[in-house]
Write an enzyme that holds these catalytic residues in place. Structure first.
Site, mmCIF file in Angstrom:
data_model
loop_
_atom_site.group_PDB
_atom_site.id
_atom_site.type_symbol
_atom_site.label_atom_id
_atom_site.label_comp_id
_atom_site.label_asym_id
_atom_site.label_seq_id
_atom_site.Cartn_x
_atom_site.Cartn_y
_atom_site.Cartn_z
ATOM 1 N N ARG A 26 0.822 -1.218 0.000
ATOM 2 C CA ARG A 26 0.000 0.000 0.000
ATOM 3 C C ARG A 26 0.854 1.265 0.000
ATOM 4 N NH1 ARG A 26 -2.326 -3.596 -1.357
ATOM 5 N NH2 ARG A 26 -4.275 -4.501 -0.606
ATOM 6 N N SER B 211 -11.485 -0.162 2.874
ATOM 7 C CA SER B 211 -10.649 -0.611 3.995
ATOM 8 C C SER B 211 -10.047 0.586 4.707
ATOM 9 C CB SER B 211 -9.547 -1.544 3.495
ATOM 10 O OG SER B 211 -10.096 -2.730 2.971
ATOM 11 N N GLU C 210 -5.285 3.432 6.129
ATOM 12 C CA GLU C 210 -5.178 3.232 4.684
ATOM 13 C C GLU C 210 -5.967 4.305 3.948
ATOM 14 O OE1 GLU C 210 -6.611 -0.159 1.508
ATOM 15 O OE2 GLU C 210 -5.428 -0.815 3.241
#
Length: 301
Positions: free
Chosen positions: A172, A221, A291
């Site tokens: 990520r 998320s 995130e």
């Protein structure tokens, strides 16, 4: 100190005091001082080259993984529109896509052309630009697995092509400087059977619908998975399933999703996320990392 009056002329749309809540999937948050939708890449390059260096520039996509704070965003917010959404399948099972193209449309174009390897994009509700910026991934695949190259503009309007290795991908994460604006990507797939690829995409769609609150005001998320574990499991173990702060709630269906009910503010969502982080740290010793991208300023007290 430069002001919005010092912004250069553009051919695209430049809106002052532009509400950003309608552009975020949470449907919360304040306004941007200015919202710029470039007419094309040349328009964007000229704007970046002539925009005063002390005017902040923020790039957003579909707003699916974004929390805009209630005080709004200072400077200019850039949103890539239709001029950056072209998708083309090229020889050698390669797919060229503009940074504004929705991930799902790229996955569908690849599938219909018999290009395998990009089905995971069906599970990412964002744009290609966002996938590049955060090495977006889902259902066993991520952007770094298939990216051949990406093209960007820097704050001076200069173009650059990045190889996969130069992107500095990690989980990520992309190592490109924050002021780089991605405009296009080329993905390297492999030959496949269109029907088999479409079946794989349908399975992803069914899995998302069965396990995620896809029809709610959420940002996807919320936290990155820590090494060797799942964020949702730690959140559930900390007793946070269904937890509420103001109009924001931890999803009953999937604990790593936060939901903004009608009347919720971005402050509610962020406070809930921080309370979840506190409880997880207290119960498991794990420090969860956001995130969801948070931009802008809190509302004045």
């Amino acid at each position: 100190m430069s002001t919005l009056d010092d912004l250069p002329p553009v051919r695209g749309a430049l809106q002052r005091n532009a509400p950003l809540a309608p552009l975020s999937w949470f449907r919360t948050g304040g306004a941007a001082d200015a919202l710029f939708t470039p007419a094309d890449e040349d328009d964007l390059a000229r704007f970046l080259a002539r925009c005063p260096a002390d005017v902040p520039v923020t790039v957003i996509g579909l707003g699916s993984n974004l929390l805009v704070r209630d005080g709004g965003v200072r400077g200019v917010v850039i949103r890539l529109g239709k001029a950056f959404q072209d998708i083309a399948v090229e020889p050698g099972s390669r797919v060229r896509a503009g940074a504004g193209a929705p991930d799902v449309k790229v996955a569908r174009a690849a599938a219909e052309a018999g290009v395998a390897g990009l089905s995971f994009l069906r599970g990412i509700p964002g744009t290609i630009g966002g996938a590049l910026r955060m090495n977006g991934g889902a259902y066993g695949g991520e952007t770094s697995d298939v990216l051949a190259s990406a093209r960007s503009l820097d704050r001076a309007g200069n173009a650059r092509v990045w190889t996969n290795a130069e992107m500095g991908f990690a989980y990520r994460h992309c190592g490109a400087p924050e002021d780089v604006v991605f405009v296009e990507a080329i993905f390297a797939g492999r030959p496949g059977d269109p029907q088999a690829i479409l079946a794989e995409m349908n399975a992803i769609t069914e899995s998302r619908s069965a396990t995620q609150p896809v029809n709610t005001r959420t940002g996807g998320s919320t936290f990155r998975n820590p090494d060797g574990d799942k964020a949702w499991r730690l959140i559930d173990a900390a007793g946070c399933r269904g937890l509420r702060v103001g109009g924001a709630q931890v999803s009953e269906m999937h604990c790593n999703f936060l939901i903004a009910h009608p009347g919720a503010t971005s402050a509610d969502v962020e406070a809930l996320g921080e309370e979840v982080r506190r409880r997880v740290r207290e119960t498991s010793g794990v420090d969860l990392h956001w995130e969801i991208r948070r931009i802008g300023e809190p509302a004045p007290a």
